[in-house]
Design a protein around this motif. Structure first.
Motif, PDB file in Angstrom:
ATOM      1  N   LEU A 154       0.826  -1.205   0.000  1.00  0.00           N
ATOM      2  CA  LEU A 154       0.000   0.000   0.000  1.00  0.00           C
ATOM      3  C   LEU A 154       0.860   1.255   0.000  1.00  0.00           C
ATOM      4  O   LEU A 154       0.648   2.174  -0.811  1.00  0.00           O
ATOM      5  N   LEU A 155       1.836   1.316   0.879  1.00  0.00           N
ATOM      6  CA  LEU A 155       2.688   2.508   0.950  1.00  0.00           C
ATOM      7  C   LEU A 155       3.588   2.631  -0.264  1.00  0.00           C
ATOM      8  O   LEU A 155       3.999   3.740  -0.631  1.00  0.00           O
ATOM      9  N   ASP A 156       3.908   1.523  -0.910  1.00  0.00           N
ATOM     10  CA  ASP A 156       4.782   1.563  -2.088  1.00  0.00           C
ATOM     11  C   ASP A 156       4.084   2.179  -3.297  1.00  0.00           C
ATOM     12  O   ASP A 156       4.745   2.469  -4.296  1.00  0.00           O
ATOM     13  N   GLN A 157       2.789   2.397  -3.208  1.00  0.00           N
ATOM     14  CA  GLN A 157       2.063   3.021  -4.319  1.00  0.00           C
ATOM     15  C   GLN A 157       2.195   4.543  -4.312  1.00  0.00           C
ATOM     16  O   GLN A 157       1.540   5.219  -5.116  1.00  0.00           O
ATOM     17  N   ARG A 206      -0.916   9.487  -1.120  1.00  0.00           N
ATOM     18  CA  ARG A 206      -0.836  10.787  -0.432  1.00  0.00           C
ATOM     19  C   ARG A 206      -0.846  10.553   1.078  1.00  0.00           C
ATOM     20  O   ARG A 206      -1.599   9.731   1.582  1.00  0.00           O
ATOM     21  N   GLY A 207      -0.032  11.281   1.778  1.00  0.00           N
ATOM     22  CA  GLY A 207       0.073  11.121   3.219  1.00  0.00           C
ATOM     23  C   GLY A 207       0.869   9.894   3.624  1.00  0.00           C
ATOM     24  O   GLY A 207       0.653   9.349   4.712  1.00  0.00           O
ATOM     25  N   GLU A 208       1.792   9.482   2.761  1.00  0.00           N
ATOM     26  CA  GLU A 208       2.573   8.265   3.047  1.00  0.00           C
ATOM     27  C   GLU A 208       3.344   8.391   4.353  1.00  0.00           C
ATOM     28  O   GLU A 208       3.386   7.436   5.150  1.00  0.00           O
ATOM     29  N   ASN A 209       3.950   9.521   4.599  1.00  0.00           N
ATOM     30  CA  ASN A 209       4.744   9.694   5.817  1.00  0.00           C
ATOM     31  C   ASN A 209       3.875   9.573   7.070  1.00  0.00           C
ATOM     32  O   ASN A 209       4.282   8.962   8.066  1.00  0.00           O
TER      33      ASN A 209
END
Length: 307
Positions: free
Chosen positions: A104-107, A110-113
């Motif tokens: 999911l985060l590798d996509q 927005r707001g990954e951090n």
């Protein structure tokens, strides 16, 4: 008139080991002290396990009597069965959850951090706090079940915490919440290290996202997967404070784990010899996980050195 120039000889260069001596002292002295502490107390525990020690250590030799008593006890048998169930479910589900969060985060959402910080936050919480909070959430009279009842759904039932057959799954849930962020961090690092040119070449050849993950990305995560499995198994084998705070081994002894058996024998029943025997059995289980992993890492390094 010629000016005389005096040339002062330079100071001789110090040997390499002398210049790096402070570095060696800062690294190796603490490591050697820790290793000596670990080895000495491990050997002392092994020695105690062959003695008739109860409240205090005593000399003597009883052979394998303490080991046979521990292995024949109902507490240890239940604890070992629970360890197999808890370890298998926890490792598998934490791997799946961590991998899903990493994908999911590798996509580049927005707001990954912010999401990454939220997923990693449980790692900053102690297992005692985790167990205490989840004991409140899963308590039928205080937590989720009471909240749903107050909302009007009186037939809803979620009393796993007091159900002898389901209580072990409450520990699995709390452990997954605590440790999935760790698996996610390692998997995310692995996903970000995959060669982008290989992925672009696969896309040019017409491979879809599912095929790219199945044929390229996931196989490249195999070494990370092994590392996560070993670390999570090590946690599962040595789990104590989470269970102590969440269920205290209950209902009854339904959620006993080996570490709780050691604690019970040593500090509640004052059977030091049997407790040491249970601790040695835990160590053997842990070595059964760590030694194959160490051998595998050694083989991998040898292959990389000769490649």
């Amino acid at each position: 008139m010629t000016n005389a120039v005096s040339i002062r000889p330079g100071r001789p260069a110090l040997p390499e080991w002398v210049r790096r001596l402070p570095e060696y002292l800062m690294i190796w002295v603490p490591l050697l002290l820790s290793a000596a502490h670990l080895v000495s107390f491990s050997l002392w525990t092994v020695w105690i396990s062959f003695t008739p020690s109860t409240l205090i250590p005593v000399s003597g030799w009883v052979g394998l009597r303490n080991y046979s008593s521990v292995l024949a006890s109902r507490n240890w048998q239940i604890a070992f069965d629970n360890l197999l169930l808890f370890g298998s479910a926890f490792v598998l589900l934490s791997l799946v959850t961590g991998l899903a969060l990493a994908i999911l985060l590798d996509q580049r959402v927005r707001g990954e951090n912010v999401l990454r910080s939220i997923f990693l936050y449980p790692l900053a919480v102690s297992f005692v706090v985790t167990g205490t909070v989840w004991s409140w959430l899963l308590n039928p009279g205080l937590g989720i079940q009471k909240l749903i009842h107050d909302l009007g759904w009186a037939s809803f039932k979620f009393d796993w915490l007091i159900d002898r057959d389901m209580a072990i799954w409450t520990i699995v849930i709390a452990a997954i919440w605590q440790s999935s962020g760790f698996a996610m961090a390692l998997f995310l690092a692995g996903l970000r290290s995959v060669d982008a040119d290989i992925i672009k070449a696969a896309q040019i050849d017409g491979a879809g996202p599912v095929r790219i993950y199945r044929r390229i990305i996931l196989p490249s995560l195999w070494p990370i997967t092994i590392t996560v499995v070993v670390i999570q198994l090590q946690f599962a084998i040595s789990t104590f404070d989470l269970v102590r705070a969440l269920t205290n081994g209950g209902p009854g002894i339904a959620t006993q784990l080996p570490a709780l058996v050691v604690y019970d024998l040593m500090f509640q029943r004052s059977l030091l010899g049997r407790g040491a025997a249970a601790a040695v059995l835990m160590l053997l289980i842990l070595l059964a996980v760590l030694l194959p992993y160490a051998a595998w890492r050694y083989v991998q390094r040898r292959r990389a050195a000769h490649a």
